[in-house]
Design a protein around this motif. Sequence first.
Motif, mmCIF file in Angstrom:
data_model
loop_
_atom_site.group_PDB
_atom_site.id
_atom_site.type_symbol
_atom_site.label_atom_id
_atom_site.label_comp_id
_atom_site.label_asym_id
_atom_site.label_seq_id
_atom_site.Cartn_x
_atom_site.Cartn_y
_atom_site.Cartn_z
ATOM 1 N N GLU A 56 -15.801 2.376 -3.291
ATOM 2 C CA GLU A 56 -17.202 2.989 -3.578
ATOM 3 C C GLU A 56 -17.641 1.968 -4.375
ATOM 4 O OE1 GLU A 56 -15.972 6.895 -4.466
ATOM 5 O OE2 GLU A 56 -16.627 8.117 -2.578
ATOM 6 N N ILE A 57 -17.033 2.353 -5.666
ATOM 7 C CA ILE A 57 -17.300 1.208 -6.513
ATOM 8 C C ILE A 57 -17.998 -0.280 -6.276
ATOM 9 C CG2 ILE A 57 -16.286 0.163 -8.467
ATOM 10 C CD1 ILE A 57 -14.629 2.387 -9.039
ATOM 11 N N ARG A 58 -17.770 -0.419 -5.174
ATOM 12 C CA ARG A 58 -17.215 -2.005 -4.838
ATOM 13 C C ARG A 58 -19.129 -2.162 -3.814
ATOM 14 N NH1 ARG A 58 -12.707 -6.067 -5.062
ATOM 15 N NH2 ARG A 58 -11.758 -5.418 -6.794
ATOM 16 N N ASP A 59 -18.616 -1.115 -3.184
ATOM 17 C CA ASP A 59 -20.218 -0.778 -2.232
ATOM 18 C C ASP A 59 -21.585 -0.483 -3.433
ATOM 19 O OD1 ASP A 59 -18.714 -1.248 -0.118
ATOM 20 O OD2 ASP A 59 -18.668 0.989 0.359
ATOM 21 N N GLU A 60 -20.979 0.284 -4.403
ATOM 22 C CA GLU A 60 -21.821 0.211 -5.224
ATOM 23 C C GLU A 60 -22.667 -0.769 -5.973
ATOM 24 O OE1 GLU A 60 -24.586 2.086 -7.368
ATOM 25 O OE2 GLU A 60 -24.279 3.105 -5.615
#
Length: 87
Positions: free
Chosen positions: A5-9
Amino acid sequence: MKHDEIRDEIGVHNPDAIVYDPKELDHAIIGISGDGCVVYSYKKLMGIFMTINKDWTEKDAEEWISYNVVGSHLGKYNPVVVYDLYY
């Protein structure tokens, strides 16, 4: 937030942003700069590296981060490491 999720954001803000590996370092991410660089907390990086490398002293972690993280230049969107003012 989970690693993916962090990397997607981050990818939403800047798909070319450089993110450090291993993924455990994602726990040190505190934001994204105005120009699209990932921002890491120095204090959190210290804790993570000392957890990953159980035999490291604080001095070992400081030297590693200074040379291999802060001292690295990976491109236009090189990550930024900020020194925490609170403890």
